[in-house]
Design a protein around this motif. Structure first.
Motif, PDB file in Angstrom:
ATOM      1  N   ASP A  41       0.839  -1.197   0.000  1.00  0.00           N
ATOM      2  CA  ASP A  41       0.000   0.000   0.000  1.00  0.00           C
ATOM      3  C   ASP A  41       0.879   1.254   0.000  1.00  0.00           C
ATOM      4  O   ASP A  41       1.948   1.274   0.617  1.00  0.00           O
ATOM      5  CB  ASP A  41      -0.904   0.025   1.237  1.00  0.00           C
ATOM      6  N   PHE A  42       0.414   2.276  -0.685  1.00  0.00           N
ATOM      7  CA  PHE A  42       1.128   3.549  -0.655  1.00  0.00           C
ATOM      8  C   PHE A  42       0.125   4.699  -0.622  1.00  0.00           C
ATOM      9  O   PHE A  42      -1.026   4.548  -1.026  1.00  0.00           O
ATOM     10  CB  PHE A  42       2.100   3.698  -1.830  1.00  0.00           C
ATOM     11  N   GLU A  43       0.589   5.822  -0.094  1.00  0.00           N
ATOM     12  CA  GLU A  43      -0.228   7.031  -0.037  1.00  0.00           C
ATOM     13  C   GLU A  43       0.453   8.125  -0.856  1.00  0.00           C
ATOM     14  O   GLU A  43       1.676   8.127  -1.020  1.00  0.00           O
ATOM     15  CB  GLU A  43      -0.404   7.505   1.409  1.00  0.00           C
ATOM     16  N   VAL A  44      -0.344   9.042  -1.360  1.00  0.00           N
ATOM     17  CA  VAL A  44       0.162  10.175  -2.133  1.00  0.00           C
ATOM     18  C   VAL A  44      -0.262  11.440  -1.407  1.00  0.00           C
ATOM     19  O   VAL A  44      -1.443  11.791  -1.391  1.00  0.00           O
ATOM     20  CB  VAL A  44      -0.389  10.169  -3.573  1.00  0.00           C
ATOM     21  N   ILE A  45       0.697  12.117  -0.791  1.00  0.00           N
ATOM     22  CA  ILE A  45       0.401  13.350  -0.059  1.00  0.00           C
ATOM     23  C   ILE A  45       0.762  14.523  -0.956  1.00  0.00           C
ATOM     24  O   ILE A  45       1.920  14.678  -1.360  1.00  0.00           O
ATOM     25  CB  ILE A  45       1.209  13.419   1.252  1.00  0.00           C
ATOM     26  N   VAL A  46      -0.218  15.337  -1.297  1.00  0.00           N
ATOM     27  CA  VAL A  46      -0.016  16.438  -2.235  1.00  0.00           C
ATOM     28  C   VAL A  46      -0.077  17.759  -1.479  1.00  0.00           C
ATOM     29  O   VAL A  46      -1.129  18.149  -0.968  1.00  0.00           O
ATOM     30  CB  VAL A  46      -1.072  16.429  -3.356  1.00  0.00           C
ATOM     31  N   GLY A  47       1.059  18.438  -1.408  1.00  0.00           N
ATOM     32  CA  GLY A  47       1.122  19.724  -0.735  1.00  0.00           C
ATOM     33  C   GLY A  47       0.990  20.855  -1.746  1.00  0.00           C
ATOM     34  O   GLY A  47       1.919  21.108  -2.525  1.00  0.00           O
ATOM     35  N   ASP A  48      -0.158  21.504  -1.750  1.00  0.00           N
ATOM     36  CA  ASP A  48      -0.400  22.617  -2.676  1.00  0.00           C
ATOM     37  C   ASP A  48      -0.233  23.932  -1.928  1.00  0.00           C
ATOM     38  O   ASP A  48      -0.947  24.209  -0.967  1.00  0.00           O
ATOM     39  CB  ASP A  48      -1.805  22.523  -3.269  1.00  0.00           C
ATOM     40  N   ASP A  49       0.693  24.768  -2.391  1.00  0.00           N
ATOM     41  CA  ASP A  49       1.036  26.001  -1.678  1.00  0.00           C
ATOM     42  C   ASP A  49       0.142  27.166  -2.085  1.00  0.00           C
ATOM     43  O   ASP A  49       0.610  28.204  -2.535  1.00  0.00           O
ATOM     44  CB  ASP A  49       2.508  26.340  -1.918  1.00  0.00           C
ATOM     45  N   CYS A  50      -1.172  26.959  -1.930  1.00  0.00           N
ATOM     46  CA  CYS A  50      -2.176  27.991  -2.217  1.00  0.00           C
ATOM     47  C   CYS A  50      -2.100  28.452  -3.673  1.00  0.00           C
ATOM     48  O   CYS A  50      -1.968  29.647  -3.966  1.00  0.00           O
ATOM     49  CB  CYS A  50      -2.016  29.180  -1.269  1.00  0.00           C
ATOM     50  N   SER A  51      -2.200  27.492  -4.589  1.00  0.00           N
ATOM     51  CA  SER A  51      -2.161  27.809  -6.018  1.00  0.00           C
ATOM     52  C   SER A  51      -3.315  28.734  -6.398  1.00  0.00           C
ATOM     53  O   SER A  51      -4.419  28.651  -5.844  1.00  0.00           O
ATOM     54  CB  SER A  51      -2.249  26.523  -6.847  1.00  0.00           C
ATOM     55  N   THR A  52      -3.055  29.592  -7.366  1.00  0.00           N
ATOM     56  CA  THR A  52      -4.074  30.544  -7.830  1.00  0.00           C
ATOM     57  C   THR A  52      -4.632  30.171  -9.203  1.00  0.00           C
ATOM     58  O   THR A  52      -5.455  30.889  -9.757  1.00  0.00           O
ATOM     59  CB  THR A  52      -3.490  31.962  -7.885  1.00  0.00           C
ATOM     60  N   ASP A  53      -4.150  29.051  -9.764  1.00  0.00           N
ATOM     61  CA  ASP A  53      -4.679  28.597 -11.053  1.00  0.00           C
ATOM     62  C   ASP A  53      -5.597  27.393 -10.811  1.00  0.00           C
ATOM     63  O   ASP A  53      -6.216  27.293  -9.765  1.00  0.00           O
ATOM     64  CB  ASP A  53      -3.537  28.271 -12.025  1.00  0.00           C
ATOM     65  N   GLY A  54      -5.673  26.475 -11.734  1.00  0.00           N
ATOM     66  CA  GLY A  54      -6.570  25.333 -11.593  1.00  0.00           C
ATOM     67  C   GLY A  54      -5.945  24.115 -10.919  1.00  0.00           C
ATOM     68  O   GLY A  54      -6.550  23.032 -10.933  1.00  0.00           O
ATOM     69  N   THR A  55      -4.778  24.280 -10.312  1.00  0.00           N
ATOM     70  CA  THR A  55      -4.092  23.143  -9.689  1.00  0.00           C
ATOM     71  C   THR A  55      -4.943  22.488  -8.613  1.00  0.00           C
ATOM     72  O   THR A  55      -5.067  21.256  -8.554  1.00  0.00           O
ATOM     73  CB  THR A  55      -2.744  23.601  -9.086  1.00  0.00           C
ATOM     74  N   ARG A  56      -5.528  23.302  -7.736  1.00  0.00           N
ATOM     75  CA  ARG A  56      -6.309  22.755  -6.627  1.00  0.00           C
ATOM     76  C   ARG A  56      -7.467  21.897  -7.119  1.00  0.00           C
ATOM     77  O   ARG A  56      -7.742  20.819  -6.567  1.00  0.00           O
ATOM     78  CB  ARG A  56      -6.817  23.878  -5.726  1.00  0.00           C
ATOM     79  N   ALA A  57      -8.160  22.325  -8.142  1.00  0.00           N
ATOM     80  CA  ALA A  57      -9.311  21.576  -8.653  1.00  0.00           C
ATOM     81  C   ALA A  57      -8.887  20.193  -9.147  1.00  0.00           C
ATOM     82  O   ALA A  57      -9.602  19.196  -8.947  1.00  0.00           O
ATOM     83  CB  ALA A  57      -9.987  22.359  -9.775  1.00  0.00           C
ATOM     84  N   ILE A  58      -7.735  20.122  -9.779  1.00  0.00           N
ATOM     85  CA  ILE A  58      -7.238  18.824 -10.271  1.00  0.00           C
ATOM     86  C   ILE A  58      -6.876  17.907  -9.104  1.00  0.00           C
ATOM     87  O   ILE A  58      -7.186  16.713  -9.111  1.00  0.00           O
ATOM     88  CB  ILE A  58      -6.025  19.039 -11.196  1.00  0.00           C
ATOM     89  N   ILE A  59      -6.250  18.474  -8.077  1.00  0.00           N
ATOM     90  CA  ILE A  59      -5.903  17.687  -6.887  1.00  0.00           C
ATOM     91  C   ILE A  59      -7.174  17.165  -6.215  1.00  0.00           C
ATOM     92  O   ILE A  59      -7.248  15.997  -5.807  1.00  0.00           O
ATOM     93  CB  ILE A  59      -5.079  18.526  -5.898  1.00  0.00           C
ATOM     94  N   GLU A  60      -8.178  18.014  -6.096  1.00  0.00           N
ATOM     95  CA  GLU A  60      -9.449  17.598  -5.484  1.00  0.00           C
ATOM     96  C   GLU A  60     -10.096  16.468  -6.273  1.00  0.00           C
ATOM     97  O   GLU A  60     -10.690  15.539  -5.700  1.00  0.00           O
ATOM     98  CB  GLU A  60     -10.390  18.800  -5.393  1.00  0.00           C
ATOM     99  N   GLU A  61      -9.981  16.548  -7.580  1.00  0.00           N
ATOM    100  CA  GLU A  61     -10.516  15.488  -8.440  1.00  0.00           C
ATOM    101  C   GLU A  61      -9.846  14.150  -8.126  1.00  0.00           C
ATOM    102  O   GLU A  61     -10.517  13.114  -7.993  1.00  0.00           O
ATOM    103  CB  GLU A  61     -10.297  15.874  -9.909  1.00  0.00           C
ATOM    104  N   PHE A  62      -8.523  14.159  -8.007  1.00  0.00           N
ATOM    105  CA  PHE A  62      -7.781  12.928  -7.701  1.00  0.00           C
ATOM    106  C   PHE A  62      -8.090  12.438  -6.281  1.00  0.00           C
ATOM    107  O   PHE A  62      -8.191  11.229  -6.047  1.00  0.00           O
ATOM    108  CB  PHE A  62      -6.284  13.156  -7.877  1.00  0.00           C
ATOM    109  N   ALA A  63      -8.229  13.376  -5.347  1.00  0.00           N
ATOM    110  CA  ALA A  63      -8.526  12.996  -3.967  1.00  0.00           C
ATOM    111  C   ALA A  63      -9.895  12.323  -3.861  1.00  0.00           C
ATOM    112  O   ALA A  63     -10.109  11.433  -3.032  1.00  0.00           O
ATOM    113  CB  ALA A  63      -8.473  14.223  -3.061  1.00  0.00           C
ATOM    114  N   GLU A  64     -10.815  12.731  -4.709  1.00  0.00           N
ATOM    115  CA  GLU A  64     -12.143  12.121  -4.711  1.00  0.00           C
ATOM    116  C   GLU A  64     -12.119  10.769  -5.410  1.00  0.00           C
ATOM    117  O   GLU A  64     -12.708   9.796  -4.944  1.00  0.00           O
ATOM    118  CB  GLU A  64     -13.143  13.059  -5.399  1.00  0.00           C
ATOM    119  N   ARG A  65     -11.426  10.701  -6.533  1.00  0.00           N
ATOM    120  CA  ARG A  65     -11.394   9.461  -7.311  1.00  0.00           C
ATOM    121  C   ARG A  65     -10.558   8.377  -6.631  1.00  0.00           C
ATOM    122  O   ARG A  65     -10.861   7.191  -6.725  1.00  0.00           O
ATOM    123  CB  ARG A  65     -10.819   9.756  -8.704  1.00  0.00           C
TER     124      ARG A  65
END
Length: 314
Positions: A41-65
């Motif tokens: 098993d492995f985990e993916v920890i994604v540290g987003d430094d308050c992006s102002t573009d669409g980065t956060r939305a893509i991360i949220e998509e992966f976190a949900e999927r």
């Protein structure tokens, strides 16, 4: 504690992804990680430094999927790359931790091979691998062009890491979490600091296979103007480790002289800083040792080509 936290298994490997305004790249990066086939098993920890573009939305998509794998950490304000890096790595729970910048990506087999090496040798604290280099304009350089034969059977010692200063790109690193120093969040450190810290506690290993792709000059990456600050910070790191390991004085002297020669050749003022460090820590060495180290540094570089121009990158 929610149901996801209760049912999620403690992972063997944590992959820490650092990102900021990388909407163009982060999807490819995350997909290359979640697609890895492993027997653990492995985990993916994604540290987003308050992006102002669409980065956060893509991360949220992966976190949900991939709710059982992907764990997002969203900063409420921009903290800077270093603090984001340290806090993200501090959140890792796996026995082993891999690093990935959000503009790079992994190739199949990366996690399984690196974890297998750490499993097989309890004295090994860090594992790197070859990477291909590419850019946004279609430029490409195979990682096979780097000569890694200087590493006996792929193994790297602390003294070798000191003299070379560079073993592999940071997005190729997997390390034993128990071996990493817990660095203060207000301390300024480079990849080099982590390399020396890990190899001061064990051996390293370089996988002689291309298991990732490293993007050159991506949007938001460090620029040439940052180089003097980075070079001087590396000297601060050398001062720190030399105080802890005075028996490595000769290796640090060779490292400093080698870097002074490189900076003089490239007309960098930081050559003087390396000379001053070397004079403070002078050690008796044969000229041939300096020459051999410079040759080894050159051999481990790859040559990046753009049209009729080429340059060495590390």
């Amino acid at each position: 504690m929610n149901a996801t936290e209760v049912t999620r298994k403690l992972p063997k490997v944590s992959i820490c992804v650092i990102t900021y305004n990388q909407e163009k790249y982060i999807r490819q990066c995350l997909q290359s990680i979640v697609d890895q086939e492993t027997d653990f098993d492995f985990e993916v920890i994604v540290g987003d430094d308050c992006s102002t573009d669409g980065t956060r939305a893509i991360i949220e998509e992966f976190a949900e999927r991939y709710a059982q794998k992907v764990i997002p950490i969203f900063r409420q304000s921009n903290t800077g790359g270093l603090k984001n890096y340290l806090e993200t790595h501090n959140a890792a729970t796996g026995c082993y931790v891999a690093h990935m910048d959000g503009d790079d990506f992994a190739l199949p087999g990366k996690l399984q091979m690196q974890a297998g090496i750490l499993d097989s040798d309890s004295t090994c604290t860090a594992v790197w691998h070859r990477v291909d280099y590419f850019d946004d304009t279609g430029g490409f350089c195979s990682g096979e062009t780097a000569d890694l034969s200087i590493f006996n059977e792929g193994k790297v010692s602390f003294s070798e890491a000191i003299r070379l200063g560079f073993i592999g790109v940071h997005s190729s690193l997997m390390y034993r979490r128990s071996a990493r120093e817990k660095v203060s969040l207000d301390k300024k450190v480079l990849d080099l600091y982590l390399t020396w810290d890990l190899l001061s506690k064990g051996s390293g290993y370089v996988v002689n296979e291309i298991l990732g792709r490293y993007r050159i000059a991506a949007s938001g990456s460090l620029t040439v103007s940052s180089l003097p600050r980075i070079r001087r910070l590396s000297i601060d790191h050398a001062d720190h480790f030399l105080k802890k390991f005075p028996e490595q004085r000769k290796s640090y002297f060779i490292w400093a002289i080698s870097n002074a020669v490189i900076d003089f050749k490239n007309a960098r003022l930081t050559a003087i800083d390396f000379i001053i460090f070397a004079l403070r820590n002078i050690s008796l060495v044969r000229p041939g040792e300096i020459f051999t180290n410079l040759l080894n540094i050159q051999r481990t570089q790859v040559r990046w080509s753009r049209g009729n121009n080429s340059e060495k990158v590390r």
